[in-house]
Design an enzyme around this catalytic site. Structure first.
Site, mmCIF file in Angstrom:
data_model
loop_
_atom_site.group_PDB
_atom_site.id
_atom_site.type_symbol
_atom_site.label_atom_id
_atom_site.label_comp_id
_atom_site.label_asym_id
_atom_site.label_seq_id
_atom_site.Cartn_x
_atom_site.Cartn_y
_atom_site.Cartn_z
ATOM 1 N N ARG A 110 97.238 -0.846 -4.071
ATOM 2 C CA ARG A 110 95.792 -0.649 -4.091
ATOM 3 C C ARG A 110 95.125 -1.796 -3.343
ATOM 4 O O ARG A 110 95.033 -2.915 -3.841
ATOM 5 C CB ARG A 110 95.279 -0.565 -5.534
ATOM 6 C CG ARG A 110 95.767 0.675 -6.273
ATOM 7 C CD ARG A 110 95.393 1.911 -5.530
ATOM 8 N NE ARG A 110 95.480 3.111 -6.364
ATOM 9 C CZ ARG A 110 95.156 4.302 -5.931
ATOM 10 N NH1 ARG A 110 94.741 4.478 -4.694
ATOM 11 N NH2 ARG A 110 95.257 5.345 -6.733
ATOM 12 N N ALA A 139 96.383 11.119 -9.430
ATOM 13 C CA ALA A 139 94.932 11.288 -9.386
ATOM 14 C C ALA A 139 94.471 11.405 -7.945
ATOM 15 O O ALA A 139 95.198 11.049 -7.025
ATOM 16 C CB ALA A 139 94.244 10.115 -10.071
ATOM 17 N N GLU A 173 96.746 17.637 -6.936
ATOM 18 C CA GLU A 173 97.169 16.241 -6.996
ATOM 19 C C GLU A 173 98.508 16.078 -7.701
ATOM 20 O O GLU A 173 99.343 15.279 -7.277
ATOM 21 C CB GLU A 173 96.095 15.375 -7.666
ATOM 22 C CG GLU A 173 94.871 15.142 -6.814
ATOM 23 C CD GLU A 173 95.135 14.373 -5.535
ATOM 24 O OE1 GLU A 173 96.087 13.563 -5.471
ATOM 25 O OE2 GLU A 173 94.374 14.575 -4.567
ATOM 26 N N GLU A 183 101.494 14.481 -5.396
ATOM 27 C CA GLU A 183 101.997 13.144 -5.704
ATOM 28 C C GLU A 183 103.347 13.140 -6.413
ATOM 29 O O GLU A 183 104.101 12.184 -6.277
ATOM 30 C CB GLU A 183 100.966 12.368 -6.520
ATOM 31 C CG GLU A 183 99.720 12.045 -5.718
ATOM 32 C CD GLU A 183 98.779 11.084 -6.410
ATOM 33 O OE1 GLU A 183 99.118 10.532 -7.479
ATOM 34 O OE2 GLU A 183 97.671 10.873 -5.871
ATOM 35 N N GLU A 217 99.381 11.682 4.205
ATOM 36 C CA GLU A 217 100.095 10.868 5.189
ATOM 37 C C GLU A 217 99.831 9.371 5.044
ATOM 38 O O GLU A 217 100.647 8.566 5.482
ATOM 39 C CB GLU A 217 99.792 11.332 6.613
ATOM 40 C CG GLU A 217 98.341 11.181 7.027
ATOM 41 C CD GLU A 217 98.061 11.723 8.413
ATOM 42 O OE1 GLU A 217 97.255 11.100 9.123
ATOM 43 O OE2 GLU A 217 98.648 12.762 8.771
#
Length: 185
Positions: free
Chosen positions: A66, A78, A94, A98, A140
């Site tokens: 992050r 999320a 999502e 993920e 991506e």
């Protein structure tokens, strides 16, 4: 508790400062209930979804870097809503993107504002507990690792500062509540 607009701040003027891909920033001049004028900096966000995926006695989490924090966090899957997208459909998207998992029944747990003092971001939290494995397909620009943790491991990750975001902490404690009472709320 009063539900009236006794404390409403009336907008006098709005200045658009920034319009980005995900957020916008505006500065509002407002009239306070006592008649004085104040300034409010407001971040506009399209909203987001988060999914608590439960697989037996484990939850599926993703670890990713992050940039605003300068470190990696362990989080539940999320993502932001895309232009008027239905939150349930976004949650399914999502989860699949993920983690690779799909789920025939995803249930809403709660919706909550992340930082109502300066932002209007609303996150819709769902639980998925009938997971069907598949192939992950992250965006991506998303680099993440999918893992499974027990409730005790998730709580240890909170204590260690590896789970630090509100949506994941809320999901862990909702899962704990479910295990104790049979209800997520």
């Amino acid at each position: 508790m009063s539900s009236s607009n006794l404390f409403e701040e009336k907008t006098v003027r709005t200045e658009q400062i920034f319009q980005g891909r995900i957020i916008s920033l505006q500065v509002d001049e407002v009239e306070l209930p006592n008649g004085s004028i104040a300034t409010r900096e407001i971040v506009r966000h399209p909203g987001a979804v988060a999914v608590l995926p439960i697989k037996g006695d484990r939850m599926i989490v993703v670890e990713q870097y992050r940039k605003p924090l300068g470190k990696s966090l362990v989080e539940i899957p999320a993502g932001k809503l895309d232009g008027g997208e239905d939150p349930l459909e976004a949650a399914k998207r999502e989860l699949m993107e993920e983690t690779g998992y799909t789920c025939p029944t995803i249930r809403h747990v709660a919706s909550f504002y992340t930082s109502p003092g300066f932002a209007d971001e609303l996150i819709h939290l769902y639980v998925a507990d009938e997971l069907v494995p598949g192939q992950a397909n992250p965006d991506e620009d998303e680099f993440l690792e999918v893992t499974e943790v027990t409730l005790d491991e998730a709580k240890a990750l909170i204590r260690e500062g590896r789970i630090e975001d509100a949506k994941t902490i809320m999901a862990v404690y909702a899962w704990q509540l479910y295990r104790l009472t049979g209800s997520y709320a």
